[in-house]
Motif scaffolding. Structure first.
Motif, short mmCIF file in Angstrom:
data_model
loop_
_atom_site.label_atom_id
_atom_site.label_comp_id
_atom_site.label_asym_id
_atom_site.label_seq_id
_atom_site.Cartn_x
_atom_site.Cartn_y
_atom_site.Cartn_z
N GLY A 429 0.80 -1.21 0.00
CA GLY A 429 0.00 0.00 0.00
C GLY A 429 0.84 1.26 0.00
O GLY A 429 1.99 1.27 -0.44
N GLU A 430 0.26 2.34 0.51
CA GLU A 430 0.88 3.67 0.41
C GLU A 430 2.25 3.75 1.07
O GLU A 430 3.09 4.56 0.68
CB GLU A 430 -0.05 4.72 1.04
N VAL A 431 2.51 2.93 2.09
CA VAL A 431 3.79 3.03 2.79
C VAL A 431 4.94 2.38 2.01
O VAL A 431 6.11 2.63 2.31
CB VAL A 431 3.71 2.38 4.19
N GLY A 432 4.63 1.54 1.04
CA GLY A 432 5.66 0.75 0.38
C GLY A 432 6.82 1.53 -0.20
O GLY A 432 8.00 1.23 0.08
N PRO A 433 6.56 2.57 -1.02
CA PRO A 433 7.67 3.29 -1.65
C PRO A 433 8.65 3.91 -0.64
O PRO A 433 9.84 4.05 -0.94
CB PRO A 433 6.96 4.37 -2.47
N TYR A 434 8.15 4.28 0.52
CA TYR A 434 9.02 4.86 1.55
C TYR A 434 10.21 3.94 1.84
O TYR A 434 11.35 4.38 1.98
CB TYR A 434 8.20 5.10 2.82
#
Length: 540
Positions: A429-434
């Motif tokens: 989800g949204e946290v992955g690229p971090y």
């Protein structure tokens, strides 16, 4: 002040540390962790593995302890810069201890590393001491130290003037880059940072691996007169413990590894993984953060706005509100007192705020209820002033990168990091690229320590090791602790069915009882033991 990390001769140390009531603020920023047994512990240690043997020829440091406030004592310890040249250039480690409160029944010293990497132990120990079990504080001198290259131990500083580093990083996105312009700025800035670090800190960067910190810790063990090591390491500190256990297997008296990583995934990966996946993706950090973010949003939705200000009334509606908040922040940053938040900085704040499910004494701003309030403040905040936005203020990454990039294999410059970020988003989800872009900062790092330790992890230790972990850990996946317990030759896993990063910072009286019995008497919990946390999130 004499620089400590470009030695041409002896390396001078930094000032002696002071235990401080403000230590919790510094740790929170970095974080964003039997008589028969005593007699057995005094048995002669077996020889170290060949990779560690050089440490035995170094002079034992002399520790001149002096009071430094609040019941703590501080000292400086001289260690070799290069353990293969034990009488050559050296550096001074900053060390702090809290003496055993029951000296008549003192067992020895318990060394503590809070993780990071690069969280100074001289700040973390004063902040976290109250979370150690009372009987452990009574029976052990508890010792923290700043690992080499960190804090007061010749801390890596790639720029003479910190403002120059801020100027270099000002063009990089908070949290992680998203579009191609941000990705290019990120890559260029961290390439330049690596070159600057290599030019200014070459001597120290060549000797800054976790293995060399383990060799330093063995010298500190000798300096305090302990025949074997007792140790508690949280988060990355578990990797330091596992490294010590395999370099000096005969010298392990007791070792608690709290919230561990898979040591193979962290160091080298398997079957060529390191060519295509950065350290944190191999270790599953994105998966852990994604799972626990979903759990936070679901619980926030369930408990309602009185307990969690960001609640939209149901789990589904609260997840939708969070997705909408991020989408709004991508096009319209908002201002809260003193700070402008973008989607990237909001995500980073959210990830780090998941670490403590409930407020931690000494660490301000912790707890999931506090995170709910932060997200609600962003939801209702006014739009930030029109461009240009103020420059992003970046905490210096020098010391953490110096360790992580030296220790761990990562895809090289030119690897497809955008594809890694897309892969991480698809599974987490949204946290992955971090987590994908965090490892890209190592792509152009100038040096890896030739004395780092990449395994094997199966050396048989003198005593078994206790691994403890929360099932809902957002910082290190529970699966990593299971892998650590399997990787070590003699280890048992104690599970806490709760949330938060590290059991120490998310207390369980049940787990603390088992840890105390293990550290004092050497007794492990029965295989498969599961404990409950003292408090669930949003409780009170």
């Amino acid at each position: 002040m004499t620089r400590t990390s470009r030695p041409t001769g002896p390396v001078e140390g930094r000032r002696r540390p002071r235990a401080s009531r403000t230590a919790g603020h510094r740790v929170a920023t970095a974080w964003r962790l039997g008589a028969g047994a005593v007699a057995a512990a005094l048995l002669a240690a077996t020889a170290p593995t060949p990779a560690a043997a050089a440490a035995d020829t170094a002079p034992v440091p002399r520790l001149d302890w002096a009071s430094c406030g609040d019941g703590f004592e501080c000292a400086s310890a001289r260690v070799p810069l290069d353990h293969h040249d034990p009488r050559g250039a050296g550096l001074d480690l900053s060390v702090v201890r809290h003496p055993a409160s029951d000296p008549a029944h003192r067992i020895g010293s318990l060394f503590y590393n809070p993780g990071g990497p690069a969280v100074p132990g001289t700040a973390a120990l004063p902040a976290m001491l109250g979370l150690f079990p009372e009987e452990v504080r009574a029976r052990f001198d508890i010792i923290g130290f700043d690992p080499r290259g960190t804090g007061g131990s010749a801390g890596v500083q790639c720029f003479e003037n910190p403002a120059d580093e801020q100027a270099l990083l000002a063009g990089t996105a908070a949290g992680h880059p998203e579009d191609t312009v941000q990705q290019r700025a990120w890559t260029d800035a961290y390439r330049s940072l690596g070159r600057q670090c290599g030019a200014r800190e070459a001597a120290l960067l060549s000797h800054i691996s976790t293995a060399n910190v383990a060799r330093d810790m063995d010298l500190l063990r000798r300096a305090v007169g302990d025949r074997q090591l007792s140790y508690l390491g949280t988060s990355y500190g578990s990797y330091l413990g596992a490294t010590y256990a395999n370099l000096f297997p005969g010298r392990v008296r007791a070792m608690v590894l709290d919230s561990a990583m898979d040591p193979v995934a962290w160091s080298t990966g398997r079957d060529g993984q390191a060519a295509t996946e950065g350290t944190l993706l191999r270790n599953g950090n994105d998966l852990a953060a994604g799972r626990i973010l979903d759990a936070f949003l679901d619980r926030c939705g369930q408990v309602g706005p009185q307990a969690c200000a960001f609640s939209a009334g149901t789990p589904t509606a609260t997840r939708a509100r969070f997705a909408e908040l991020l989408q709004r922040l991508r096009t319209r940053p908002v201002a809260v007192p003193g700070t402008t938040f973008t989607a990237g900085s909001a995500l980073e704040t959210t990830v780090l705020s998941l670490y403590a499910a409930n407020p931690v004494p000494g660490l301000p701003g912790t707890g999931w209820s506090r995170l709910g309030g932060t997200l609600q403040a962003l939801w209702t905040a006014t739009e930030a002033p029109a461009a240009p936005l103020p420059p992003v203020s970046h905490a210096s990454p020098d010391q953490a990168l110096a360790v992580m990039c030296s220790d761990s294999a990562n895809p090289p410059a030119g690897a497809d990091y955008p594809a890694q970020a897309a892969f991480a988003r698809s599974r987490s989800g949204e946290v992955g690229p971090y987590f994908a872009w965090a490892a890209e900062r190592c792509a152009d790092w100038p040096v890896r320590d030739r004395d780092r330790y990449d395994g094997p992890w199966k050396h048989r230790t003198a005593r078994p090791i206790l691994v403890v972990a929360n099932t809902g850990d957002p910082g290190m996946p529970y699966e990593g602790s299971r892998a650590m317990a399997r990787s070590l030759a003699r280890a048992e896993l104690l599970t806490v069915d709760g949330y938060g990063h590290t059991v120490l910072a998310n207390p369980s009286g049940c787990a603390a009882g088992y840890e105390t019995r293990y550290l004092i008497d050497g007794v492990l919990p029965a295989r498969g033991t599961v404990c409950a946390p003292d408090r669930q999130p949003f409780a009170g």
